[in-house]
Design an enzyme around this catalytic site. Structure first.
Site, PDB file in Angstrom:
ATOM      1  N   LYS A  82     -14.424  -5.103  26.486  1.00  0.00           N
ATOM      2  CA  LYS A  82     -12.893  -5.703  25.829  1.00  0.00           C
ATOM      3  C   LYS A  82     -11.876  -4.006  25.991  1.00  0.00           C
ATOM      4  CE  LYS A  82     -14.698  -7.101  22.010  1.00  0.00           C
ATOM      5  NZ  LYS A  82     -14.687  -7.584  20.782  1.00  0.00           N
ATOM      6  N   GLN A  89     -14.841  -6.870  14.786  1.00  0.00           N
ATOM      7  CA  GLN A  89     -16.272  -7.086  15.663  1.00  0.00           C
ATOM      8  C   GLN A  89     -17.394  -7.579  14.462  1.00  0.00           C
ATOM      9  OE1 GLN A  89     -16.783  -7.185  19.156  1.00  0.00           O
ATOM     10  NE2 GLN A  89     -18.917  -7.961  18.487  1.00  0.00           N
ATOM     11  N   ASP A 147      -8.539 -13.199  17.393  1.00  0.00           N
ATOM     12  CA  ASP A 147      -9.672 -13.640  17.687  1.00  0.00           C
ATOM     13  C   ASP A 147      -9.587 -15.169  17.065  1.00  0.00           C
ATOM     14  OD1 ASP A 147     -11.860 -12.550  19.012  1.00  0.00           O
ATOM     15  OD2 ASP A 147     -12.519 -11.439  17.353  1.00  0.00           O
TER      16      ASP A 147
END
Length: 850
Positions: free
Chosen positions: A27, A71, A96
């Site tokens: 990413k 994460q 997200d």
């Protein structure tokens, strides 16, 4: 993007998992390739849930960050509520798409008003390339919040007929066999076999699994949830693992971040707060200030803090309507350009005041709620003398006041109580030291025993002596006097460290040999700083219309500088930004509070104002023109309610004098006429005309007391125009001038005195302070605020007088010398000191005695 703004994203992870690190590196690399500034925040495995939540809130509140990813999984040794952590992310930054709010919007079909989870979004992009989705049979294997559930919703809102399969589904192969579109996210290696598939089906494999493979260096091979070798023989389209869905997930993450920035820019106005203002509905006849204040419900202080750009960690809330602002905010904003800086002063007032605070607040409301520029008011905290005196509440009035009234007028955030506690500590320390030195010397002990051989009488005498010293030192040193310098220190400090150093150098006594004794010498300076550590933080409140106000410190305008704090002004100037305005108040007439604002406060702060606003009223000008005396608590004489242009024109000579005083500092000066219902158009026109002839940039009648910010819009517009004119601030005198010359410069330039007369004690102090190296300190004149001269009964423009200076004191903590003019009182008790010296021979004196 507009203004070439940089896109910023933050990735937060907990722990050090290899799989998470690999995904994060992908990413970060992708972000760098397309120009997104990605910041990786790694917390250790020992991080607690509270620590994670605090870091998320920091990013949520940072307007420079457009996207935040947490994460998963959270690799911590401490318990973590993943749902709580995920939902802590602000929905507008949840790129997200995992918060409950975004998930809820997706399930309702509000696709244009939410962020779609990246993996399902990437899958939809791939599926859309294969042809029309409407009417197709779609099967989703798995119902996780990250893939399965949002995938079902996306296919449904694309008009497919969707079946979701899971661990309890019977005859899974049959369900798969009917699928035109198959999305698999079950987390089981190669569970879907090729023979299950419908011929020509679109197969999207979201699984990532590791199976043994001796041919690989690490002994493991990555496979999906679909048996790829057999499935590719029947599928019309199929994604490989690795290299299929993974890169699309990263790409969708980048797209969401860009979309977040675009949404932000739709409502973002550079330098403008996203703030809500209250709509006033002034009533006639106008209710009391209390009734008006109680008719409004202020917004929560947390909301106001967010609106003006403060972070949660920078705000310490005291209930729901007031808060302390931590000085860390100033450090964070140190690179932000300052806004425009206005100081509101006035002509010499009547005993009832002329509305400088009300004008300060009304102007801030006009600039913010009506002219739509960022505006911040900075005012002093009222003293109880103001609150319970004839003027009533001391933080504005009418529809231009700080609310809630009771909170701002009484204890607020206990700054005054902290100063009084610190002052009491100084007095009690001196008391204890004096008593100890008196009673512990051999000579005194022998004397005590000589008075009485009876031990009971001896102890009784010592108790009486202690009581006498407690009462005496508290009276002579004067808690109020000590508190006055401490409040001045608080107002002039530029940081906690600066305040600590100033407190340490406060002189509170002299030794028997005449050496100055400081709080540092007494060993209490650190304790004083501890007592006042919270008082140094400005208090945030709001006006009637919801504009922000800092209420901080209340130094007196006679023996101190009479202005609100430097720190409040500094933080406000950073928060409003370069196009905003900070409106601060200088108490008393221009010759007093304004002069100290420039020559003391601005010297300490390094700040240079842009505009001076001078408040005047027809009432006060008539008084200066020879009108009858105005007595607090009595009805106003008829001369003040009836039109009298002659009396008013005579009084305008005082306005002219004060305009000269204000213009001496090199800035444009605007006259704000605080109007009353009895003022006539002819009277207001006369004051405007005289003000302009005397050099005012503009003169504007204002009705902010009766109308709030709407009544000061013209004043706000005049201020905006004046702030754009070229100007250069200057001081009244050079600090290197001799002490008596600086006093003389103030007396002649500001008061119109012919000269000054230093009485013998003042002459001695000039010689002493010059010898001690204090001659380069600024001067604070302790003078009546009711006249330009030293005589409070002398109105208008006094001339032909010599200003008497009876004494000069040094406030070394505050950093100025203050000269006592005429008979002005500081609350000291000189005679008690002399009596004590004569009776017991002690050579102890206090710097505050005078």
């Amino acid at each position: 993007f507009r203004e070439n703004r940089i896109l910023n994203g933050t990735e937060l992870c907990v722990g050090d998992r290899d799989d998470s690190n690999l995904y994060i590196s992908m990413k970060l690399k992708a972000a760098a390739e397309i120009g997104i500034n990605a910041n990786h925040v790694r917390l250790p495995k020992t991080a607690t849930e509270d620590e994670v939540l605090r870091r998320i809130i920091e990013v949520n509140e940072n307007p420079e960050v457009h996207g935040l990813i947490v994460q998963l999984p959270l690799d911590s040794i401490n318990p973590m509520d993943t749902e709580k952590v995920t939902n802590a992310v602000a929905p507008e930054k949840d790129v997200d798409g995992l918060t409950s709010i975004n998930a809820g919007k997706l399930s309702r079909g509000d696709l244009g008003d939410c962020f779609i989870p990246c993996t399902p979004n990437g899958c939809m992009k791939l599926i859309s390339q294969t042809g029309e989705l409407a009417g197709k049979n779609a099967v989703v294997i798995g119902r996780s919040k990250i893939v399965g559930a949002p995938m079902h919703d996306l296919l449904l809102w694309s008009h497919a007929t969707v079946t979701t399969c899971h661990s309890k589904t019977t005859d899974l192969a049959a369900q798969v066999g009917r699928a035109d579109i198959l999305v698999v996210g079950a987390g089981k290696a190669e569970m879907v076999k090729g023979e299950w598939l419908k011929e020509g089906a679109v197969v999207i494999d979201c699984g990532i699994n590791h199976i043994p493979d001796d041919s690989k260096a690490n002994g493991m091979r990555v496979v999906g949830d679909v048996h790829y070798p057999s499935a590719k023989e029947k599928a019309g389209f199929i994604t490989p693992v690795p290299g299929g869905v993974g890169p699309m997930t990263v790409a969708m993450l980048m797209e969401n971040t860009v979309q977040s920035a675009k949404r932000f820019l739709k409502t973002y106005q550079p330098g403008k707060w996203n703030i809500s203002y209250a709509k006033l509905k002034p009533q006639k006849p106008q209710p009391s200030d209390t009734a008006i204040a109680h008719s409004f419900t202020p917004k929560t202080i947390g909301r106001l803090a967010r609106e003006v750009g403060l972070f949660s960690e920078e705000v310490e809330q005291y209930g729901t309507t007031r808060a302390k602002v931590r000085l860390e905010a100033l450090n964070r904003l140190k690179t932000q350009p300052d806004g425009k800086y206005l100081v509101v002063t006035g002509i010499t007032p009547t005993p009832l005041g002329e509305g400088t605070t009300t004008t300060t607040l009304g102007l801030a409301q006009a600039l913010g709620a009506h002219l739509h520029v960022n505006s911040f008011a900075c005012v002093r905290q009222p003293s109880q003398g103001s609150n319970f005196g004839v003027k009533g509440g001391a933080v504005g009035g009418g529809y231009s006041q700080v609310i809630p009234m009771e909170e701002v007028s009484l204890h607020l955030t206990s700054d005054t109580q902290a100063v009084m506690a610190a002052s009491s500590l100084v007095v009690d320390t001196i008391n204890a030291r004096v008593l100890s030195e008196l009673t512990q010397s051999d000579k005194v002990i022998k004397k005590l025993y000589h008075i009485s051989t009876n031990i009971i009488w001896s102890l009784y005498f010592k108790i009486l002596l202690q009581m006498f010293f407690t009462l005496f030192t508290r009276k002579i040193c004067g808690i109020g006097s000590v508190a006055s310098e401490m409040m001045a220190v608080l107002a002039l400090s530029t940081s906690l460290g600066d305040m600590t150093r100033r407190l340490a150098r406060m002189v509170v006594a002299y030794s028997r040999k005449g050496r100055p004794i400081t709080t540092e010498d007494l060993g209490i300076s650190g304790v004083l700083a501890t007592l006042m550590r919270d008082a140094v933080k400005p208090s945030l409140m709001q006006t009637m219309e919801g504009t922000p106000v800092f209420v901080h410190t209340c130094p007196l305008s006679d023996i101190a500088q009479g202005n609100s704090s430097i720190l409040a002004d500094q933080i406000a100037l950073k928060l409003v930004g370069p196009e905003g305005f900070v409106v601060t108040e200088a108490e008393g007439g221009a010759e007093l509070g304004m002069e100290k604002f420039f020559d003391i406060k601005c010297r300490s702060s390094g700040l240079h104002p842009d505009v001076v606003v001078m408040v005047a009223s027809v009432h006060a000008l008539k008084m200066h023109g020879g009108g009858p005396a105005v007595t607090a608590g009595s009805a106003m004489p008829k001369e003040y309610s009836a039109e009298n242009l002659t009396l008013l024109e005579n009084g305008c000579s005082h306005l002219k004098r004060q305009l000269e005083n204000a213009r001496a500092f090199g800035l444009p000066v605007i006259v704000a006429i605080n109007t009353f219902s009895t003022d006539t158009d002819a009277e207001l026109g006369l004051v405007c005309e005289q003000a302009k002839l005397a050099g005012a940039f503009e003169a504007v009648p204002c009705s902010h007391w009766a109308e709030g910010g709407a009544g000061a819009v013209a004043l706000g517009q005049a201020v905006q125009r004046a702030a754009e004119t070229p100007h250069q601030m200057n001081f009244l005198y050079d600090l290197e001038m001799p002490i008596d010359d600086k006093i003389r410069a103030i007396a002649k330039s500001m008061y119109g005195a012919d000269d000054v007369e230093l009485l013998p004690l003042a002459q001695q102090k000039v010689a002493l302070f010059s010898k001690q190296g204090l001659g380069n300190l600024p001067i604070c004149m302790a003078k009546t605020h009711l006249s330009l001269s030293h005589d409070p009964e002398w109105k208008g423009v006094p001339t032909g007088f010599t200003l008497p200076i009876r004494d000069i004191h040094a406030n070394l903590g505050a950093g100025f010398l203050y000269a006592l003019v005429g008979t002005v009182s500081t609350g000291a008790v000189t005679h008690s000191y002399e009596l004590l010296s004569e009776t017991n021979g002690l050579r102890l004196s206090f710097i505050y005695v005078g």
